[in-house]
Motif scaffolding. Structure first.
Motif, PDB file in Angstrom:
ATOM      1  N   SER A  91       0.803  -1.220   0.000  1.00  0.00           N
ATOM      2  CA  SER A  91       0.000   0.000   0.000  1.00  0.00           C
ATOM      3  C   SER A  91       0.837   1.271   0.000  1.00  0.00           C
ATOM      4  O   SER A  91       0.282   2.364  -0.146  1.00  0.00           O
ATOM      5  N   SER A  92       2.155   1.150   0.186  1.00  0.00           N
ATOM      6  CA  SER A  92       2.953   2.366   0.355  1.00  0.00           C
ATOM      7  C   SER A  92       4.233   2.316  -0.464  1.00  0.00           C
ATOM      8  O   SER A  92       4.727   1.245  -0.823  1.00  0.00           O
ATOM      9  N   VAL A  93       4.761   3.495  -0.736  1.00  0.00           N
ATOM     10  CA  VAL A  93       6.087   3.630  -1.332  1.00  0.00           C
ATOM     11  C   VAL A  93       6.774   4.782  -0.607  1.00  0.00           C
ATOM     12  O   VAL A  93       6.137   5.791  -0.267  1.00  0.00           O
ATOM     13  N   SER A  94       8.034   4.609  -0.322  1.00  0.00           N
ATOM     14  CA  SER A  94       8.779   5.625   0.425  1.00  0.00           C
ATOM     15  C   SER A  94       9.244   6.728  -0.521  1.00  0.00           C
ATOM     16  O   SER A  94       9.946   6.475  -1.503  1.00  0.00           O
ATOM     17  N   VAL A  95       8.831   7.961  -0.227  1.00  0.00           N
ATOM     18  CA  VAL A  95       9.265   9.139  -0.976  1.00  0.00           C
ATOM     19  C   VAL A  95       9.882  10.102   0.040  1.00  0.00           C
ATOM     20  O   VAL A  95       9.165  10.709   0.843  1.00  0.00           O
ATOM     21  N   SER A  96      11.187  10.214   0.037  1.00  0.00           N
ATOM     22  CA  SER A  96      11.884  11.024   1.028  1.00  0.00           C
ATOM     23  C   SER A  96      11.692  12.515   0.768  1.00  0.00           C
ATOM     24  O   SER A  96      11.237  12.925  -0.312  1.00  0.00           O
ATOM     25  N   ALA A  97      12.066  13.311   1.764  1.00  0.00           N
ATOM     26  CA  ALA A  97      11.988  14.768   1.609  1.00  0.00           C
ATOM     27  C   ALA A  97      12.885  15.242   0.474  1.00  0.00           C
ATOM     28  O   ALA A  97      12.529  16.164  -0.281  1.00  0.00           O
ATOM     29  N   PHE A 111       0.905  15.374  -5.649  1.00  0.00           N
ATOM     30  CA  PHE A 111       0.418  14.074  -6.081  1.00  0.00           C
ATOM     31  C   PHE A 111       1.115  12.943  -5.321  1.00  0.00           C
ATOM     32  O   PHE A 111       0.456  12.021  -4.822  1.00  0.00           O
ATOM     33  N   TRP A 112       2.437  12.997  -5.219  1.00  0.00           N
ATOM     34  CA  TRP A 112       3.148  11.897  -4.566  1.00  0.00           C
ATOM     35  C   TRP A 112       2.985  11.915  -3.050  1.00  0.00           C
ATOM     36  O   TRP A 112       3.128  10.871  -2.412  1.00  0.00           O
ATOM     37  N   MET A 113       2.653  13.037  -2.460  1.00  0.00           N
ATOM     38  CA  MET A 113       2.288  13.071  -1.044  1.00  0.00           C
ATOM     39  C   MET A 113       1.033  12.231  -0.808  1.00  0.00           C
ATOM     40  O   MET A 113       0.887  11.580   0.232  1.00  0.00           O
ATOM     41  N   ILE A 114       0.124  12.254  -1.778  1.00  0.00           N
ATOM     42  CA  ILE A 114      -1.104  11.452  -1.677  1.00  0.00           C
ATOM     43  C   ILE A 114      -0.851  10.020  -2.124  1.00  0.00           C
ATOM     44  O   ILE A 114      -1.189   9.060  -1.422  1.00  0.00           O
ATOM     45  N   LYS A 115      -0.226   9.863  -3.280  1.00  0.00           N
ATOM     46  CA  LYS A 115      -0.061   8.552  -3.885  1.00  0.00           C
ATOM     47  C   LYS A 115       0.782   7.615  -3.030  1.00  0.00           C
ATOM     48  O   LYS A 115       0.528   6.405  -3.001  1.00  0.00           O
ATOM     49  N   ARG A 116       1.762   8.113  -2.309  1.00  0.00           N
ATOM     50  CA  ARG A 116       2.656   7.233  -1.548  1.00  0.00           C
ATOM     51  C   ARG A 116       1.920   6.448  -0.462  1.00  0.00           C
ATOM     52  O   ARG A 116       2.421   5.444   0.025  1.00  0.00           O
ATOM     53  N   ALA A 117       0.728   6.914  -0.069  1.00  0.00           N
ATOM     54  CA  ALA A 117      -0.068   6.192   0.915  1.00  0.00           C
ATOM     55  C   ALA A 117      -1.174   5.360   0.275  1.00  0.00           C
ATOM     56  O   ALA A 117      -1.883   4.628   0.979  1.00  0.00           O
ATOM     57  N   TYR A 118      -1.316   5.443  -1.052  1.00  0.00           N
ATOM     58  CA  TYR A 118      -2.367   4.714  -1.768  1.00  0.00           C
ATOM     59  C   TYR A 118      -1.791   4.004  -2.991  1.00  0.00           C
ATOM     60  O   TYR A 118      -2.369   4.045  -4.076  1.00  0.00           O
ATOM     61  N   VAL A 119      -0.666   3.338  -2.799  1.00  0.00           N
ATOM     62  CA  VAL A 119      -0.042   2.630  -3.920  1.00  0.00           C
ATOM     63  C   VAL A 119      -0.917   1.474  -4.396  1.00  0.00           C
ATOM     64  O   VAL A 119      -0.893   1.099  -5.571  1.00  0.00           O
ATOM     65  N   ASP A 120      -1.719   0.908  -3.496  1.00  0.00           N
ATOM     66  CA  ASP A 120      -2.593  -0.200  -3.878  1.00  0.00           C
ATOM     67  C   ASP A 120      -3.912   0.285  -4.473  1.00  0.00           C
ATOM     68  O   ASP A 120      -4.835  -0.515  -4.660  1.00  0.00           O
ATOM     69  N   CYS A 121      -4.014   1.569  -4.749  1.00  0.00           N
ATOM     70  CA  CYS A 121      -5.207   2.142  -5.390  1.00  0.00           C
ATOM     71  C   CYS A 121      -4.797   2.887  -6.656  1.00  0.00           C
ATOM     72  O   CYS A 121      -3.676   3.396  -6.751  1.00  0.00           O
ATOM     73  N   VAL A 122      -5.708   2.962  -7.592  1.00  0.00           N
ATOM     74  CA  VAL A 122      -5.538   3.860  -8.729  1.00  0.00           C
ATOM     75  C   VAL A 122      -6.057   5.216  -8.292  1.00  0.00           C
ATOM     76  O   VAL A 122      -7.255   5.377  -8.016  1.00  0.00           O
ATOM     77  N   VAL A 123      -5.170   6.175  -8.182  1.00  0.00           N
ATOM     78  CA  VAL A 123      -5.537   7.502  -7.689  1.00  0.00           C
ATOM     79  C   VAL A 123      -6.022   8.357  -8.861  1.00  0.00           C
ATOM     80  O   VAL A 123      -5.267   8.615  -9.806  1.00  0.00           O
TER      81      VAL A 123
END
Length: 515
Positions: A91-97, A111-123
């Motif tokens: 469900s997650s991907v790590s995106v560092s600062a 977008f990636w602030m949102i997407k990194r917590a919803y990797v198992d969803c099509v955003v």
């Protein structure tokens, strides 16, 4: 990286894997040539043109830093992956600062602030009158027929559709096993000039999953998800839940019974904890690779999302939560008065069964519908045990309803192999044709078909209950005019009244609480 996940990689995902492998070479100073990437003879289309992607896409890690196989990013995590050697949070991907700062443009970072917590969803992100999908989500959109918009065919490539078509495209994604996260614009247009940020504020407002999809797929089947919990003693508790009708079934099961539950309820999602033992995971993999159903290899959902850990789950806490959603709290004490609105089945349930209920509630809470669903919830027995059968045979002489499905009503135990061998639900080809259900199905309504299926996989063994059903059959057989008039009336019912009534009841309860 992962033999268990390589079995079902399709052609498009193999191409994308080759692309990312080439991108890694490019990042290290090598030359990137589309003809080299597709050396197997495939033609590189404009949509998959080589472009430099960030490190978190080329070498993805989950929120805990565990490596995610490249071919798994953006794919549906299924039952057949439960025993994969590479354990990670899908469900997650790590995106560092640092990665965030390196992104070009404020929207990319948003977008990636949102997407990194919803990797198992099509955003799906709203832009004005359109919904757009980006990057790995754009690949999925391309597969279902969406066309690329804009000139970029590399990182943050985009596909989209008008807002009025959201339900249509979301239904196509759900039918393929994908989940959908709908991201809406939270700023009004007239306030745009007053924003301090360069980009409009956006938030995830709705999550749709294959089992919780507000009727978009128009499926008349019960859309169960199955929550599986493991007790401290190694026992397995399971809760099969149909959110559309607010009905659940709970039970303490063996591994053999777990396999039967998977065949009987045909869940669209299975919800587990990362700590689930390998023996139970092996049952999931076996079912996922079987041909028992078109949905056998369904979505596997892990509760520990984004590197989180599960809070302690205790019996009083679960019952208190159920009581709270039904309208009032228990204040941590189990008394006869406080338990009045808690289903009796839950009061008698074992700790591991309640743990499975808690897992189901956590999944519903993530989707955002827990309070609505548990406002009017009913439970039944998941499996029929010898203890239940013996207890029911010594109960009172009160005749049960011909249509009852209570926990106390006993039924014959049919394991998964028996259901398949007897062709109760599927024929020789694994499809409905040639099954006992197809032969007996003379129903006119969706609730009737669901009830017939339930009766076939749970045949009664209580004599009084069997006689109650036979009495109804005899009464209708004696009066053919009554039978025909009833059938004619049922033909005109086009609405799924069971789900409609339940939805209306939920709205009524919500209105009372609000006003």
């Amino acid at each position: 990286d992962d033999d268990g996940m390589d079995d079902d990689i399709d052609r498009r995902h193999r191409r994308r894997t080759l692309m990312r492998a080439k991108l890694t070479t490019t990042a290290r100073g090598g030359a990137a040539d589309a003809s080299d990437v597709f050396a197997d003879g495939d033609v590189a289309d404009d949509f998959a043109r080589v472009a430099k992607s960030p490190a978190f896409i080329v070498d993805p890690r989950d929120a805990r830093g565990r490596r995610i196989p490249r071919d798994a990013l953006g794919r549906v995590y299924r039952l057949s992956h439960a025993l994969a050697r590479a354990r990670f949070d899908p469900s997650s991907v790590s995106v560092s600062a640092h990665d965030m700062k390196a992104l070009k443009g404020a929207f990319h970072a948003q977008f990636w602030m949102i997407k990194r917590a919803y990797v198992d969803c099509v955003v799906l992100v709203k832009h004005g009158s359109f919904f757009n999908a980006f990057d790995i989500d754009a690949d999925v959109g391309h597969e279902i027929g969406l066309r690329q918009s804009g000139g970029n065919s590399g990182f943050m490539r985009k596909v989209g559709f008008p807002c009025t078509q959201f339900d249509e495209w979301a239904a196509k994604l759900l039918a393929l096993g994908y989940s959908v996260a709908r991201v809406e614009q939270m700023d009004e247009d007239e306030h745009a000039s007053k924003r301090s940020s360069k980009v409009m504020k956006r938030e995830c407002c709705e999550i749709l999953t294959p089992s919780i999809e507000r009727g978009l797929t128009q499926s008349e089947h019960a859309l169960y998800f199955l929550a599986i919990a493991e007790g401290e003693d190694g026992s397995i508790g399971a809760c099969a839940f149909d959110a559309a009708s607010s009905t659940g079934a709970i039970g303490r099961v063996s591994l053999e019974e777990l396999a039967t539950v998977l065949v009987t309820y045909d869940p669209r999602e299975v919800v587990i904890s990362e700590t689930l033992n390998d023996d139970a995971r092996k049952v999931l993999v076996t079912h996922g690779r079987s041909a028992a159903s078109g949905h056998a290899n369904c979505v596997l959902r892990v509760l520990e999302r984004g590197g989180s850990t599960l809070p302690p789950i205790t019996r009083p806490n679960v019952l208190s939560a159920v009581k709270h959603f039904s309208g009032s709290g228990m204040n941590g004490k189990e008394t006869d008065a406080s338990m009045a609105s808690v289903p009796a089945i839950l009061c008698k349930a074992s700790d591991v069964e309640l743990q499975a209920v808690a897992y189901a509630m956590r999944h519903l809470a993530w989707v955002g519908v827990c309070e609505d669903v548990f406002a009017r919830v009913t439970f039944t027995n998941l499996v029929s045990s010898a203890a239940d059968n013996n207890a029911a045979e010594t109960t009172s002489n009160v005749s049960p309803s011909a249509f009852a499905l209570s926990r106390d009503l006993t039924f014959m135990k049919l394991d998964g192999d028996a259901i398949k061998s007897l062709h109760i639900l599927t024929g020789d080809t694994g499809k409905l044709a040639g099954s006992l259900f197809a032969f007996l199905n003379q129903t006119f309504t969706a609730p009737g078909r669901r009830r017939l299926r339930q009766w076939l996989v749970r045949p009664l063994r209580d004599v009084s209950a069997i006689n109650a059903r036979l009495d109804v059959v005899q009464e209708l057989s004696r009066d053919p005019f009554l039978l025909q008039s009833l059938r004619d009336a049922l033909k005109h019912i086009k609405v799924d009244y069971e789900r409609t009534f339940n939805k209306a009841a939920r709205l009524a309860i919500k209105a009372v609480k609000t006003f």
